[in-house]
Scaffold this active site. Structure first.
Site, PDB file in Angstrom:
ATOM      1  N   TYR A   1      15.535  -3.421   4.441  1.00  0.00           N
ATOM      2  CA  TYR A   1      14.771  -2.674   3.435  1.00  0.00           C
ATOM      3  C   TYR A   1      15.310  -1.074   3.638  1.00  0.00           C
ATOM      4  O   TYR A   1      14.581  -0.270   4.146  1.00  0.00           O
ATOM      5  CB  TYR A   1      13.358  -2.738   3.450  1.00  0.00           C
ATOM      6  CG  TYR A   1      12.551  -4.177   3.486  1.00  0.00           C
ATOM      7  CD1 TYR A   1      12.796  -4.989   2.464  1.00  0.00           C
ATOM      8  CD2 TYR A   1      11.893  -4.625   4.575  1.00  0.00           C
ATOM      9  CE1 TYR A   1      12.189  -6.033   2.652  1.00  0.00           C
ATOM     10  CE2 TYR A   1      11.544  -5.560   4.679  1.00  0.00           C
ATOM     11  CZ  TYR A   1      11.628  -6.583   3.432  1.00  0.00           C
ATOM     12  OH  TYR A   1      10.896  -7.797   3.804  1.00  0.00           O
TER      13      TYR A   1
ATOM     14  N   TRP B   1       4.121   1.475  -1.188  1.00  0.00           N
ATOM     15  CA  TRP B   1       2.870   1.186  -0.090  1.00  0.00           C
ATOM     16  C   TRP B   1       3.160   1.348   1.381  1.00  0.00           C
ATOM     17  O   TRP B   1       2.397   1.820   2.022  1.00  0.00           O
ATOM     18  CB  TRP B   1       1.962  -0.024  -0.566  1.00  0.00           C
ATOM     19  CG  TRP B   1       2.362  -1.284   0.035  1.00  0.00           C
ATOM     20  CD1 TRP B   1       3.577  -1.896  -0.158  1.00  0.00           C
ATOM     21  CD2 TRP B   1       1.292  -2.362   0.256  1.00  0.00           C
ATOM     22  NE1 TRP B   1       3.441  -3.386   0.222  1.00  0.00           N
ATOM     23  CE2 TRP B   1       2.172  -3.543   0.262  1.00  0.00           C
ATOM     24  CE3 TRP B   1      -0.112  -2.406   0.452  1.00  0.00           C
ATOM     25  CZ2 TRP B   1       1.419  -4.977   0.616  1.00  0.00           C
ATOM     26  CZ3 TRP B   1      -0.664  -3.693   0.708  1.00  0.00           C
ATOM     27  CH2 TRP B   1       0.217  -4.867   0.936  1.00  0.00           C
TER      28      TRP B   1
ATOM     29  N   TYR C   1      21.135  -3.840  -0.844  1.00  0.00           N
ATOM     30  CA  TYR C   1      19.866  -4.614  -0.954  1.00  0.00           C
ATOM     31  C   TYR C   1      19.928  -4.900  -2.408  1.00  0.00           C
ATOM     32  O   TYR C   1      20.349  -4.199  -3.428  1.00  0.00           O
ATOM     33  CB  TYR C   1      18.852  -3.479  -1.051  1.00  0.00           C
ATOM     34  CG  TYR C   1      17.494  -3.873  -1.149  1.00  0.00           C
ATOM     35  CD1 TYR C   1      16.464  -4.718  -0.360  1.00  0.00           C
ATOM     36  CD2 TYR C   1      16.739  -3.981  -2.449  1.00  0.00           C
ATOM     37  CE1 TYR C   1      15.486  -5.380  -0.659  1.00  0.00           C
ATOM     38  CE2 TYR C   1      15.859  -4.418  -2.846  1.00  0.00           C
ATOM     39  CZ  TYR C   1      14.941  -5.041  -2.055  1.00  0.00           C
ATOM     40  OH  TYR C   1      13.944  -5.669  -2.084  1.00  0.00           O
TER      41      TYR C   1
ATOM     42  N   GLN D   1       3.523  -0.786  -7.151  1.00  0.00           N
ATOM     43  CA  GLN D   1       3.063  -1.432  -6.038  1.00  0.00           C
ATOM     44  C   GLN D   1       1.560  -1.014  -5.734  1.00  0.00           C
ATOM     45  O   GLN D   1       0.976  -0.248  -6.370  1.00  0.00           O
ATOM     46  CB  GLN D   1       3.656  -1.350  -4.669  1.00  0.00           C
ATOM     47  CG  GLN D   1       4.630  -2.303  -4.185  1.00  0.00           C
ATOM     48  CD  GLN D   1       5.374  -2.120  -2.831  1.00  0.00           C
ATOM     49  OE1 GLN D   1       5.531  -1.064  -2.425  1.00  0.00           O
ATOM     50  NE2 GLN D   1       5.818  -3.317  -2.247  1.00  0.00           N
TER      51      GLN D   1
ATOM     52  N   GLY E   1       2.737  -6.732  -3.603  1.00  0.00           N
ATOM     53  CA  GLY E   1       2.781  -6.665  -2.158  1.00  0.00           C
ATOM     54  C   GLY E   1       3.238  -7.860  -1.222  1.00  0.00           C
ATOM     55  O   GLY E   1       3.653  -7.881  -0.310  1.00  0.00           O
TER      56      GLY E   1
ATOM     57  N   ASP F   1       4.499 -10.623  -1.902  1.00  0.00           N
ATOM     58  CA  ASP F   1       5.642 -11.467  -2.830  1.00  0.00           C
ATOM     59  C   ASP F   1       5.315 -12.780  -3.013  1.00  0.00           C
ATOM     60  O   ASP F   1       5.528 -13.257  -4.129  1.00  0.00           O
ATOM     61  CB  ASP F   1       6.981 -11.100  -2.565  1.00  0.00           C
ATOM     62  CG  ASP F   1       7.071  -9.709  -2.302  1.00  0.00           C
ATOM     63  OD1 ASP F   1       6.143  -8.801  -2.519  1.00  0.00           O
ATOM     64  OD2 ASP F   1       8.139  -9.317  -1.881  1.00  0.00           O
TER      65      ASP F   1
ATOM     66  N   ARG G   1      12.048 -16.411   4.553  1.00  0.00           N
ATOM     67  CA  ARG G   1      11.938 -15.527   3.224  1.00  0.00           C
ATOM     68  C   ARG G   1      11.445 -16.430   1.967  1.00  0.00           C
ATOM     69  O   ARG G   1      11.569 -17.670   2.107  1.00  0.00           O
ATOM     70  CB  ARG G   1      13.576 -15.001   2.938  1.00  0.00           C
ATOM     71  CG  ARG G   1      14.010 -14.007   4.096  1.00  0.00           C
ATOM     72  CD  ARG G   1      13.260 -12.757   4.086  1.00  0.00           C
ATOM     73  NE  ARG G   1      13.271 -12.227   2.625  1.00  0.00           N
ATOM     74  CZ  ARG G   1      12.650 -10.903   2.219  1.00  0.00           C
ATOM     75  NH1 ARG G   1      12.115 -10.444   2.978  1.00  0.00           N
ATOM     76  NH2 ARG G   1      12.955 -10.464   1.071  1.00  0.00           N
TER      77      ARG G   1
ATOM     78  N   TRP H   1       4.874 -14.239   3.224  1.00  0.00           N
ATOM     79  CA  TRP H   1       3.411 -14.232   2.935  1.00  0.00           C
ATOM     80  C   TRP H   1       2.453 -15.441   2.943  1.00  0.00           C
ATOM     81  O   TRP H   1       1.787 -15.773   2.297  1.00  0.00           O
ATOM     82  CB  TRP H   1       3.201 -13.187   1.864  1.00  0.00           C
ATOM     83  CG  TRP H   1       3.533 -11.874   1.736  1.00  0.00           C
ATOM     84  CD1 TRP H   1       4.893 -11.217   1.626  1.00  0.00           C
ATOM     85  CD2 TRP H   1       2.776 -10.834   2.468  1.00  0.00           C
ATOM     86  NE1 TRP H   1       4.825 -10.033   2.061  1.00  0.00           N
ATOM     87  CE2 TRP H   1       3.358  -9.494   2.297  1.00  0.00           C
ATOM     88  CE3 TRP H   1       1.509 -10.901   3.136  1.00  0.00           C
ATOM     89  CZ2 TRP H   1       3.106  -8.210   3.031  1.00  0.00           C
ATOM     90  CZ3 TRP H   1       1.046  -9.683   3.338  1.00  0.00           C
ATOM     91  CH2 TRP H   1       1.851  -8.540   3.461  1.00  0.00           C
TER      92      TRP H   1
ATOM     93  N   GLU I   1       7.858  -7.442  11.468  1.00  0.00           N
ATOM     94  CA  GLU I   1       7.354  -7.310  10.301  1.00  0.00           C
ATOM     95  C   GLU I   1       6.153  -8.236  10.067  1.00  0.00           C
ATOM     96  O   GLU I   1       5.212  -8.010   9.299  1.00  0.00           O
ATOM     97  CB  GLU I   1       8.415  -7.887   9.275  1.00  0.00           C
ATOM     98  CG  GLU I   1       8.071  -7.614   7.816  1.00  0.00           C
ATOM     99  CD  GLU I   1       9.335  -7.958   6.641  1.00  0.00           C
ATOM    100  OE1 GLU I   1      10.218  -8.579   7.463  1.00  0.00           O
ATOM    101  OE2 GLU I   1       9.289  -7.741   5.457  1.00  0.00           O
TER     102      GLU I   1
HETATM  103  C1  2M8 Z   1       8.511  -6.959   0.745  1.00  0.00           C
HETATM  104  O1  2M8 Z   1       8.990  -6.988  -0.868  1.00  0.00           O
HETATM  105  C2  2M8 Z   1      10.502  -6.629  -1.179  1.00  0.00           C
HETATM  106  C3  2M8 Z   1      10.418  -6.535  -2.687  1.00  0.00           C
HETATM  107  O2  2M8 Z   1       9.564  -5.268  -3.074  1.00  0.00           O
HETATM  108  C4  2M8 Z   1      11.448  -7.658  -0.493  1.00  0.00           C
HETATM  109  O3  2M8 Z   1      11.114  -8.589  -0.118  1.00  0.00           O
HETATM  110  O4  2M8 Z   1      12.631  -7.291  -0.945  1.00  0.00           O
HETATM  111  C5  2M8 Z   1       7.059  -6.998   0.789  1.00  0.00           C
HETATM  112  O5  2M8 Z   1       6.581  -7.455   1.876  1.00  0.00           O
HETATM  113  C6  2M8 Z   1       6.613  -5.759   0.227  1.00  0.00           C
HETATM  114  O6  2M8 Z   1       5.060  -5.629   0.396  1.00  0.00           O
HETATM  115  C7  2M8 Z   1       7.076  -4.566   1.077  1.00  0.00           C
HETATM  116  O7  2M8 Z   1       6.579  -3.382   0.415  1.00  0.00           O
HETATM  117  C8  2M8 Z   1       8.556  -4.522   1.065  1.00  0.00           C
HETATM  118  C9  2M8 Z   1       9.089  -3.575   2.166  1.00  0.00           C
HETATM  119  O8  2M8 Z   1       8.466  -3.641   3.151  1.00  0.00           O
HETATM  120  O9  2M8 Z   1       9.068  -5.701   1.538  1.00  0.00           O
END
Ligand code: 2M8
Length: 441
Positions: free
Chosen positions: A34, A40, A86, A112, A172, A174, A207, A362, A405
């Site tokens: 990320y 958030w 990304y 979010q 959040g 996903d 994932r 999740w 994570e």
């Molecule tokens: C995850 O979400 C992103 C998309 O927004 C992804 O999978 O690429 C989720 O866990 C989300 O809650 C979190 O804010 C984000 C960055 O940690 O990753």
């Protein structure tokens, strides 16, 4: 942090993670997976930073507000122009077609969970220089206010205080099983315009699936065609859900905004009313009488869906559930479904649910931000000893396995990205508070 070595070591480890991910004015959630700023995540990160670098915490919030849209929305991602790899990236969202998007920043077009006011209030409370922190609150108040007004203006379905989300990414959580029904309620043959990058950085088994990603991208492409117009999206979207967790985090945010309004000397009656209407609707409309638990309302199919996941404890996190429901929730989260006897709490999905998978995103693993929210909720209801037990288990989990994570609740092994920012930030918050409690004993 001095005294307790265990706490001090964790605190330093967490600081190192946040330093690794520091982009100067914002913090990326993880080194490679990320590389941008997330909504958030940055709120949680600011809470952690506020304990040892309050000014940097304020900068984190300012940089997030820099991506705010004219209508008040804070996007879920503010893109870092220096980062590639990304997907979907800024070119895919085409947000500049909306008159509301900020001209100089690239962002996503969805939001979010709005916990920013909670973070801003914590930053103030943890500041030693209260005058400076008070000035900070005054400066950001109008923008914070417009963030919350955005949900009232644009995300209420009209009849009551609940707000809806338009994409699982807004939740959040996903790929939570909570979205399985709403996300599969429409037919789809779809090839996204981009190739996923996430599952070449992290094991595919941890994932979301390709089928889920197809639906995620379909929704983004649909909204993009509608130029991110809220009314059009409301009319055309096949995914409109009023989730209990999202609404409870909005309620927490409104509660914090109410306090901030008091601190900066502004009338807060309107905020009190928004929160009152919202809390009432959560307790009336999202309570599933048959299941005796909270669910999510699907505006498209008109169904209240109950799913046995940790999000059902959201009214406990927000401090808005009546006592009998709270006791029931505390019993449930303390049961082996969520708190494995030889493992680690809290499973993000009940171990008795067929969707439970201990390593899949999740759909089962332990997440530190969820534990942290539950700990705060338990404390607010006076369940200090369960709260402390959960905090100790959470810290033990991270100490033994690293700043991951998410974590397998059976083995404790870390999954997803390592050096994950909100894990680090919330560990800073937890050790600081546990240390304070221990010193006062
Ligand atoms: C995850 O979400 C992103 C998309 O927004 C992804 O999978 O690429 C989720 O866990 C989300 O809650 C979190 O804010 C984000 C960055 O940690 O990753």
């Amino acid at each position: 942090m001095t005294g307790n070595n265990f706490f001090a070591r964790l605190f330093q480890g967490a600081q190192a993670v946040l330093k690794t991910n520091d982009l100067g004015r914002s913090t990326k959630p993880a080194p490679r997976l990320y590389p941008h700023q997330w909504n958030w995540d940055s709120a949680f990160i600011a809470i952690g930073l506020s304990h040892y670098d309050n000014q940097r915490a304020r900068t984190e919030i300012h940089s997030l507000l820099n991506g705010q849209w004219k209508n008040g929305m804070i996007p879920h991602i503010i893109f870092n122009p220096a980062a590639a790899n990304y997907q979907p990236g800024p070119e895919y969202w085409e947000c500049h077609n909306s008159p509301d998007a900020p001209p100089e920043v690239f962002t996503s077009g969805i939001t979010q969970p709005p916990i920013l006011a909670l973070a801003a209030l914590d930053v103030y409370n943890n500041a030693t220089d209260k005058q400076q922190a008070g000035e900070f609150l005054k400066t950001i108040y109008p923008r914070l206010y417009s963030l919350y007004r955005y949900f009232i203006r644009y995300r209420r379905a009209g009849t009551d205080g609940l707000t809806y989300i338009i994409h699982p990414w807004e939740s959040g959580l996903d790929n939570s099983p909570r979205w399985d029904k709403p996300l599969n309620s429409f037919d789809l043959q779809w090839q996204p315009e981009y190739k996923r990058a996430d599952n070449s950085i992290v094991d595919n088994a941890e994932r979301p699936s390709d089928a889920e990603y197809e639906r995620y991208s379909y929704l983004v492409e649909l909204y993009r065609k509608l130029n991110w117009n809220e009314k059009a999206i409301r009319r055309e979207s096949p995914f409109l859900v009023q989730p209990v967790l999202f609404n409870c985090l909005l309620s927490l945010g409104l509660g914090a905004l109410e306090k901030i309004a008091g601190l900066v000397g502004t009338n807060n009656n309107e905020i009190t009313r928004w929160k009152f209407e919202l809390d009432l609707a959560i307790n009336n409309r999202l309570w599933d009488i048959k299941k005796q638990a909270y669910g999510d309302f699907d505006l498209v199919t008109g169904n209240l869906y109950y799913t046995d996941t940790v999000a059902q404890f959201a009214p406990l996190m927000a401090g808005i559930a009546p006592a009998d429901r709270v006791e029931q929730m505390v019993r449930k989260l303390h049961s082996a479904d969520y708190w494995p006897t030889d493992g680690y709490p809290l499973c993000s999905v009940s171990r008795s649910d067929p969707a439970f998978d201990p390593i899949k995103y999740w759909r089962g693993p332990v997440w530190i931000n969820i534990n942290w929210l539950v700990i705060r909720g338990l404390e607010s209801y006076g369940f200090q000893s369960v709260a402390r037990k959960l905090a100790d288990k959470t810290l033990d989990l991270v100490n033994k396995n690293g700043f991951y994570e998410y974590f397998n609740p059976h083995t404790g092994r870390g999954h997803g990205s390592d050096n994950f920012s909100w894990t680090a930030a919330l560990v800073v918050d937890l050790v600081t508070k546990c240390d304070q409690i221990d010193r006062n004993i």
